[in-house]
Design a protein around this motif. Sequence first.
Motif, PDB file in Angstrom:
ATOM      1  N   VAL A 221       0.825  -1.209   0.000  1.00 24.79           N
ATOM      2  CA  VAL A 221       0.000   0.000   0.000  1.00 24.79           C
ATOM      3  C   VAL A 221       0.856   1.254   0.000  1.00 24.79           C
ATOM      4  CG1 VAL A 221      -1.589   1.353   1.428  1.00 24.79           C
ATOM      5  CG2 VAL A 221      -2.075  -1.023   0.981  1.00 24.79           C
ATOM      6  N   THR A 222       1.965   1.217   0.699  1.00 20.64           N
ATOM      7  CA  THR A 222       2.836   2.390   0.734  1.00 20.64           C
ATOM      8  C   THR A 222       3.758   2.456  -0.480  1.00 20.64           C
ATOM      9  OG1 THR A 222       4.473   1.193   2.055  1.00 20.64           O
ATOM     10  CG2 THR A 222       2.828   2.505   3.237  1.00 20.64           C
TER      11      THR A 222
ATOM     12  N   PHE B 202      -4.602  -5.276  -6.059  1.00 18.26           N
ATOM     13  CA  PHE B 202      -5.565  -4.317  -5.509  1.00 18.26           C
ATOM     14  C   PHE B 202      -4.893  -3.402  -4.484  1.00 18.26           C
ATOM     15  CE2 PHE B 202      -8.933  -7.323  -6.938  1.00 18.26           C
ATOM     16  CZ  PHE B 202      -9.630  -6.418  -7.732  1.00 18.26           C
ATOM     17  N   LEU B 203      -4.006  -3.970  -3.688  1.00 15.46           N
ATOM     18  CA  LEU B 203      -3.295  -3.148  -2.707  1.00 15.46           C
ATOM     19  C   LEU B 203      -2.407  -2.115  -3.391  1.00 15.46           C
ATOM     20  CD1 LEU B 203      -2.330  -5.827  -0.060  1.00 15.46           C
ATOM     21  CD2 LEU B 203      -3.904  -3.927   0.260  1.00 15.46           C
ATOM     22  N   MET B 204      -1.784  -2.491  -4.493  1.00 13.82           N
ATOM     23  CA  MET B 204      -0.937  -1.537  -5.226  1.00 13.82           C
ATOM     24  C   MET B 204      -1.759  -0.374  -5.766  1.00 13.82           C
ATOM     25  SD  MET B 204       1.487  -3.987  -7.466  1.00 13.82           S
ATOM     26  CE  MET B 204       2.041  -5.522  -6.767  1.00 13.82           C
ATOM     27  N   LEU B 205      -2.892  -0.688  -6.375  1.00  7.68           N
ATOM     28  CA  LEU B 205      -3.755   0.373  -6.903  1.00  7.68           C
ATOM     29  C   LEU B 205      -4.272   1.258  -5.775  1.00  7.68           C
ATOM     30  CD1 LEU B 205      -5.756  -1.637  -9.578  1.00  7.68           C
ATOM     31  CD2 LEU B 205      -3.898  -0.001  -9.956  1.00  7.68           C
ATOM     32  N   GLY B 206      -4.594   0.642  -4.658  1.00  6.55           N
ATOM     33  CA  GLY B 206      -5.051   1.414  -3.506  1.00  6.55           C
ATOM     34  C   GLY B 206      -3.969   2.315  -2.962  1.00  6.55           C
TER      35      GLY B 206
ATOM     36  N   LEU C  39      -1.807   7.772  -2.070  1.00  2.00           N
ATOM     37  CA  LEU C  39      -0.766   8.787  -2.250  1.00  2.00           C
ATOM     38  C   LEU C  39      -1.284  10.000  -3.011  1.00  2.00           C
ATOM     39  CD1 LEU C  39       2.384   6.621  -3.006  1.00  2.00           C
ATOM     40  CD2 LEU C  39       1.855   7.868  -0.929  1.00  2.00           C
ATOM     41  N   SER C  40      -2.134   9.783  -4.001  1.00  2.09           N
ATOM     42  CA  SER C  40      -2.636  10.919  -4.776  1.00  2.09           C
ATOM     43  C   SER C  40      -3.548  11.803  -3.933  1.00  2.09           C
ATOM     44  CB  SER C  40      -3.356  10.439  -6.038  1.00  2.09           C
ATOM     45  OG  SER C  40      -4.494   9.685  -5.701  1.00  2.09           O
ATOM     46  N   VAL C  41      -4.373  11.203  -3.077  1.00  2.18           N
ATOM     47  CA  VAL C  41      -5.254  12.008  -2.229  1.00  2.18           C
ATOM     48  C   VAL C  41      -4.450  12.760  -1.174  1.00  2.18           C
ATOM     49  CG1 VAL C  41      -7.107  11.888  -0.523  1.00  2.18           C
ATOM     50  CG2 VAL C  41      -7.305  10.631  -2.645  1.00  2.18           C
ATOM     51  N   VAL C  42      -3.453  12.118  -0.612  1.00  2.00           N
ATOM     52  CA  VAL C  42      -2.608  12.797   0.381  1.00  2.00           C
ATOM     53  C   VAL C  42      -1.866  13.959  -0.280  1.00  2.00           C
ATOM     54  CG1 VAL C  42      -0.603  12.519   1.870  1.00  2.00           C
ATOM     55  CG2 VAL C  42      -2.409  10.810   1.898  1.00  2.00           C
TER      56      VAL C  42
END
Length: 143
Positions: A56-57, A77-81, A86-89
């Motif tokens: 995720v990170t 799915f974790l990679m896409l998440g 990161l984009s929202v942060v």
Amino acid sequence: MNKRIEQKGLRPRHAAYVIGAFWAIAVVVFSVVERLVDPKTFHSVWLGMWLAVETVTTVGYGDIVPNQTAGKIIAGFLMLGGLSLLSVVTAAITRASCPLGAHRLAAGEDPVMQKLDDLAAQLREVKAELEQLRPGAGAEDSP
């Protein structure tokens, strides 16, 4: 809460909180599922959680890799998440760095828009002056 979101919109900071909480829960859920799907690779839930956190990170050390196809799908799915997190942060940080921008736009105080309005007014004045200077401007336009 829905009424507040309709009135003010969802701020990036709040969106980051929601996505962060969602992915914290998702890391726990995915680690349990990863353990159930691929018990030979993931000897404990904690090992699955380590994979989920590093995926995720977007760190991806490569020390643990799922061997089963289902585990690889979960990791995908974790990679896409992680990318969405990161984009929202990043959006929240950008929004926080220029807090007056939205207020200026809403109040009509945007300096760029003001300059464009001034240029449009000057252009109208120049066109009007050219029409006055052109000989027979009104007579030629009529059929």
